[in-house]
Design a protein around this motif. Sequence first.
Motif, PDB file in Angstrom:
ATOM      1  N   THR A 191       0.850  -1.202   0.000  1.00 17.63           N
ATOM      2  CA  THR A 191       0.000   0.000   0.000  1.00 17.63           C
ATOM      3  C   THR A 191       0.880   1.244   0.000  1.00 17.63           C
ATOM      4  N   THR A 192       1.896   1.241   0.870  1.00 14.96           N
ATOM      5  CA  THR A 192       2.807   2.394   0.954  1.00 14.96           C
ATOM      6  C   THR A 192       3.629   2.516  -0.322  1.00 14.96           C
ATOM      7  N   LYS A 193       4.113   1.397  -0.813  1.00 20.22           N
ATOM      8  CA  LYS A 193       4.920   1.421  -2.047  1.00 20.22           C
ATOM      9  C   LYS A 193       4.109   2.035  -3.195  1.00 20.22           C
ATOM     10  N   ARG A 194       2.853   1.589  -3.337  1.00 16.10           N
ATOM     11  CA  ARG A 194       2.031   2.098  -4.462  1.00 16.10           C
ATOM     12  C   ARG A 194       1.753   3.582  -4.293  1.00 16.10           C
ATOM     13  N   LYS A 195       1.499   4.001  -3.049  1.00 15.79           N
ATOM     14  CA  LYS A 195       1.213   5.428  -2.817  1.00 15.79           C
ATOM     15  C   LYS A 195       2.398   6.271  -3.287  1.00 15.79           C
ATOM     16  N   TRP A 196       3.611   5.869  -2.919  1.00 12.63           N
ATOM     17  CA  TRP A 196       4.787   6.673  -3.280  1.00 12.63           C
ATOM     18  C   TRP A 196       5.188   6.473  -4.729  1.00 12.63           C
ATOM     19  N   SER A 225      -4.011  14.476   3.685  1.00 12.76           N
ATOM     20  CA  SER A 225      -2.618  14.469   3.192  1.00 12.76           C
ATOM     21  C   SER A 225      -2.055  13.044   3.173  1.00 12.76           C
ATOM     22  N   ARG A 226      -2.504  12.214   4.135  1.00 12.04           N
ATOM     23  CA  ARG A 226      -2.009  10.831   4.228  1.00 12.04           C
ATOM     24  C   ARG A 226      -2.363  10.016   2.983  1.00 12.04           C
ATOM     25  N   LYS A 227      -3.490  10.358   2.339  1.00 10.33           N
ATOM     26  CA  LYS A 227      -3.925   9.586   1.163  1.00 10.33           C
ATOM     27  C   LYS A 227      -2.946   9.738   0.003  1.00 10.33           C
TER      28      LYS A 227
END
Length: 203
Positions: A5-10, A161-163
């Motif tokens: 999830t974090t990888k895709r967001k960044w 902002s977290r999204k």
Amino acid sequence: MADLTTKRKWDRAAKNFDFMAAKGPEERWAGCKKALFSHMQGKVLFLAVGTGLDIPNFPPGQDITGIDISSRMLEKAKPRAATYEGKLELLEMDVHDMPFADDSFDQIYTSCTFCSVPNPVKGLESLKRVLKPGGELRMFEHTGSQYFPFNVMMHIMTPLSRKIGPDMNRDTVENVQLAGFEVIEVGNIFLDVVKTIYAKKPR
Ligand SMILES: C[S@@+](CC[C@H](N)C(=O)[O-])C[C@H]1O[C@@H](n2cnc3c(N)ncnc32)[C@H](O)[C@@H]1O
């Protein structure tokens, strides 16, 4: 296992990251970052190298391992890393899941990172594991504020902002302490929001 999830967001953020960050914030903080990074010595881990905007601020001749969870951010960092006059290896890696042996590094640096790592205390504990006893953690971070109305504004903005990127309301100094580091010095660069943090892993 990497946090997808974090990888895709960044990975999504990588496309416009330089446009959003490079002109305003990066130019503004370049002097402070250069001063912070001037302490580099020994075997250095740089967490969350991003698109490599920090690389021109690294002192030459160092031995640096730069990691980031996002392959797209790292793709953009590669040409900047190629211009570095020293040893700089870039690796795709989640701070929560680093294959380095315990006590591998003399120093660890972060820059605008612990607003983004999903579980900051766990992430900091992982850093402590790979840092040598007595080793230095030096950070440039934006944090939540203690003061009204900034504190309220940051709490309101964070779910949004977290999204797409960072949390705005983290207490990173407290998180560093909770992870078991000894905080040596905190510098307020802008209000009580943009900070440098110098901490050590106890011997
Ligand atoms: C706000 S950007 C900062 C990038 C760079 N340090 C700069 O200041 O230009 C946050 C970075 O943290 C990385 N990141 C977030 N969570 C991570 C994790 N768990 N492990 C490694 N890197 C992570 C993101 O991929 C992104 O590149």
